[in-house]
Design a protein around this motif. Structure first.
Motif, mmCIF file in Angstrom:
data_model
loop_
_atom_site.group_PDB
_atom_site.id
_atom_site.type_symbol
_atom_site.label_atom_id
_atom_site.label_comp_id
_atom_site.label_asym_id
_atom_site.label_seq_id
_atom_site.Cartn_x
_atom_site.Cartn_y
_atom_site.Cartn_z
ATOM 1 N N LEU A 69 6.599 -7.180 -0.417
ATOM 2 C CA LEU A 69 5.517 -7.242 0.562
ATOM 3 C C LEU A 69 5.931 -8.174 1.695
ATOM 4 N N LYS A 163 -2.868 -4.201 5.733
ATOM 5 C CA LYS A 163 -2.967 -3.017 4.874
ATOM 6 C C LYS A 163 -1.739 -2.129 4.996
ATOM 7 N N LEU A 166 1.108 -3.631 3.132
ATOM 8 C CA LEU A 166 0.902 -3.434 1.698
ATOM 9 C C LEU A 166 1.286 -2.012 1.307
ATOM 10 N N LEU A 179 5.172 -9.014 -4.913
ATOM 11 C CA LEU A 179 4.007 -9.218 -4.060
ATOM 12 C C LEU A 179 3.675 -10.705 -3.971
ATOM 13 N N PRO A 182 -0.767 -10.969 -2.315
ATOM 14 C CA PRO A 182 -1.115 -9.652 -1.772
ATOM 15 C C PRO A 182 -2.575 -9.493 -1.383
ATOM 16 N N THR A 183 -3.483 -10.343 -1.903
ATOM 17 C CA THR A 183 -4.903 -10.170 -1.577
ATOM 18 C C THR A 183 -5.325 -10.961 -0.340
ATOM 19 N N LEU A 194 -6.415 -2.051 -4.773
ATOM 20 C CA LEU A 194 -5.105 -2.540 -5.190
ATOM 21 C C LEU A 194 -5.094 -2.861 -6.682
ATOM 22 N N THR A 207 4.046 -10.895 -9.134
ATOM 23 C CA THR A 207 3.191 -11.324 -8.028
ATOM 24 C C THR A 207 2.889 -12.810 -8.080
#
Length: 522
Positions: A69, A163, A166, A179, A182-183, A194, A207
């Motif tokens: 990412l 987005k 991602l 990731l 990622p949020t 996701l 992640t």
């Protein structure tokens, strides 16, 4: 499969971690946790090949592909949205561009024809003919309208850019998906999408995240960066945290028999494994948990601040009445009544709307129409989203905190700072050199000292590490007073709020409901 073999990493004389041996296998999601500065993001860069190890090696399975990412939102400004997603599969796009360039040659030779045939075969083997359709479907699922597919990335709003990047990372089902946070900057619906995507993902996910709800929902394993090592434990974040705390308590109670301590842990593991669930991995994860022994997990070396809000003045029946409140550019004619025992999470599609509301009801902003009436028994404290100006001073932390305390004794103030992990000489350093997380902890110390029976918190988890977020969550849950807050931390909102109010231009939702039930309605 991805293997880490005898890996060490040094930065100058500083050893970040050493002799790390790990194996990441297909079908699992690994959450990387650790104190700030422990090397979580650095570890992902090692795995991706962006950084080289000081010692040891990272071994990727034959013909396997890693996808990362991207953190730089401007890296693809000269590309269209669709092509940016396709560039997530570098090998495919290299072949695509090479064969397109070949067909444009004016002196197309027999050798070129043979090469083109080979490229076409490789292109087909990598799913090239379906690539555009798959990328478009992925963009649509993640909430990008088709009208943007041909738009240059530089013309895209930052929320949409996140987005697209991602989607780029997810495109083409990479064997290893890395990731990092990622949020961040994703809306609720996209985070939920996701989570469901990763729950059904058949390859390997690694992640880094400060979002506890996300870690609990998607992770089958936790990678703990601690003691200069990296250890993998089966289970999600809550399981790792509760187990670590349990063993820490057991170490402090050394007079108990080892058998009793072991039984306590095994009982805890059995209860957790009964609830362990993640798609196809549920059965194997349960078996792994059942095999754990007391020696398998170490207590964390990380410290947790002590956050406990209390108040002396009892709360009367009249708390807060907001009537026909209007703030130009944010909202108009907003009305609500706050009652005893309310813990209200405020939501908005515009991140600045709730800040504007909180600035008004706290008394910080006088530029509005309508009325804000606090009850006579209410003492309110406020943690705004922006507070940096309060730290533009060379006062020591002890003197800084003393500004907000009736008790000026240095020992008393240092004890409060000690609760928030400012021990010894740290309590004497100047306020203007603090990091973002340290400033939040100071602000929380201030609020605890003020002993308000109504507390307003605007994104209090910003800049905090997982340990501080966990402590804050506990403090808010245990608070017996009134809470008005906004938070992007879903776990905190879910476990604290008993009422949800959503405000955009007007108040659009107000109900005594928890956050998970609210999400089912939208």
């Amino acid at each position: 499969m991805l293997q880490v073999i005898d890996v060490s990493l040094n930065f100058g004389n500083r050893k970040l971690f050493s002799d790390v041996n790990l194996k990441f296998t297909k079908g699992n999601c690994y959450g990387v946790i650790g104190a700030n500065g422990a090397g979580k993001s650095t570890f992902l860069k090692l795995l991706s090949g962006e950084l080289e190890t000081t010692k040891g090696e990272i071994v990727l399975g034959k013909n396997e592909r890693i996808s990362v990412l991207q953190q730089n939102q401007n890296a693809f400004d000269n590309e269209t949205v669709l092509r940016t997603v396709l560039l997530g599969h570098k090998k495919l796009m290299e072949i695509w561009d090479k064969k397109d360039a070949l067909y444009l040659k004016e002196d197309f030779s027999t050798e070129d024809g043979i090469l083109a045939g080979e490229l076409e075969q490789e292109f087909a083997d990598l799913g090239g003919w379906e690539a555009e359709g798959n990328a478009e479907s992925l963009l649509s699922e993640i909430g990008i309208d088709s009208k943007y597919f041909s738009t240059p990335m530089k013309d895209l709003d930052s929320k949409l850019k996140v987005k697209v990047l991602l989607a780029q990372a997810l495109f083409g089902s990479p064997d290893i998906l890395l990731l990092d946070e990622p949020t961040n900057n994703l809306d609720i619906k996209t985070i939920a999408w996701l989570e469901n995507f990763l729950l059904n993902y058949e390859n390997t996910v690694i992640t880094v995240s400060h979002n506890r709800h996300f870690l609990n929902k998607v992770c089958t394993h936790i990678c703990d960066v601690d003691f200069g090592k990296i250890s993998i434990y089966v289970g999600n974040y809550d399981f790792w945290y509760e187990t670590s705390q349990l063993i820490l308590r057991q170490q402090k109670e050394a007079n108990k028999k080892a058998e009793a301590r072991a039984k306590e842990l095994q009982d805890f593991i059995a209860r957790f494994s009964a609830n362990a669930s993640k798609s196809k991995q549920a059965t194997s994860r349960k078996k792994e948990l059942e095999k754990l022994t007391i020696e398998d997990i170490k207590p964390s070396s990380r410290r947790y601040p002590y956050i406990a809000f209390s108040f002396e003045r009892q709360i009367g029946n009249d708390v807060l009445n907001v009537k026909n409140l209007t703030k130009k550019g944010f909202f108009e004619n907003v009305s609500f009544v706050v009652n005893k025992d309310d813990k209200i999470a405020f939501l908005s599609d515009n991140v600045n709307t709730i800040s504007a509301l909180f600035n008004i009801i706290s008394g910080k902003d006088k530029d509005y129409t309508g009325s804000v009436t606090w009850g006579k028994t209410i003492i309110h404290s406020y943690l705004p989203k922006e507070y940096n100006d309060m730290f533009n001073t060379n006062l020591s932390l002890t003197d800084w905190l003393g500004q907000f305390s009736k008790e000026k004794d240095g020992t008393f103030l240092r004890s409060w700072l000690g609760r928030m992990l400012f021990s010894g000489e740290e309590a004497l350093k100047p306020a203007n050199v603090l990091s973002g997380g340290e400033k939040v902890r100071c602000m929380l110390s201030k609020i605890m000292l003020e002993q308000g029976n109504a507390i307003i918190l605007d994104e209090p988890t910003n800049h905090l590490d997982l340990e501080s977020i966990t402590a804050l969550n506990k403090g808010m849950s245990n608070f017996k007073g009134i809470l008005l807050f906004a938070s992007s931390d879903q776990e905190l909102t879910e476990t604290v709020a008993n009422r949800i109010i959503k405000i955009d231009n007007v108040k659009t939702f107000d109900k005594y409901i928890n956050y998970s039930d609210y999400l089912k309605l939208i």
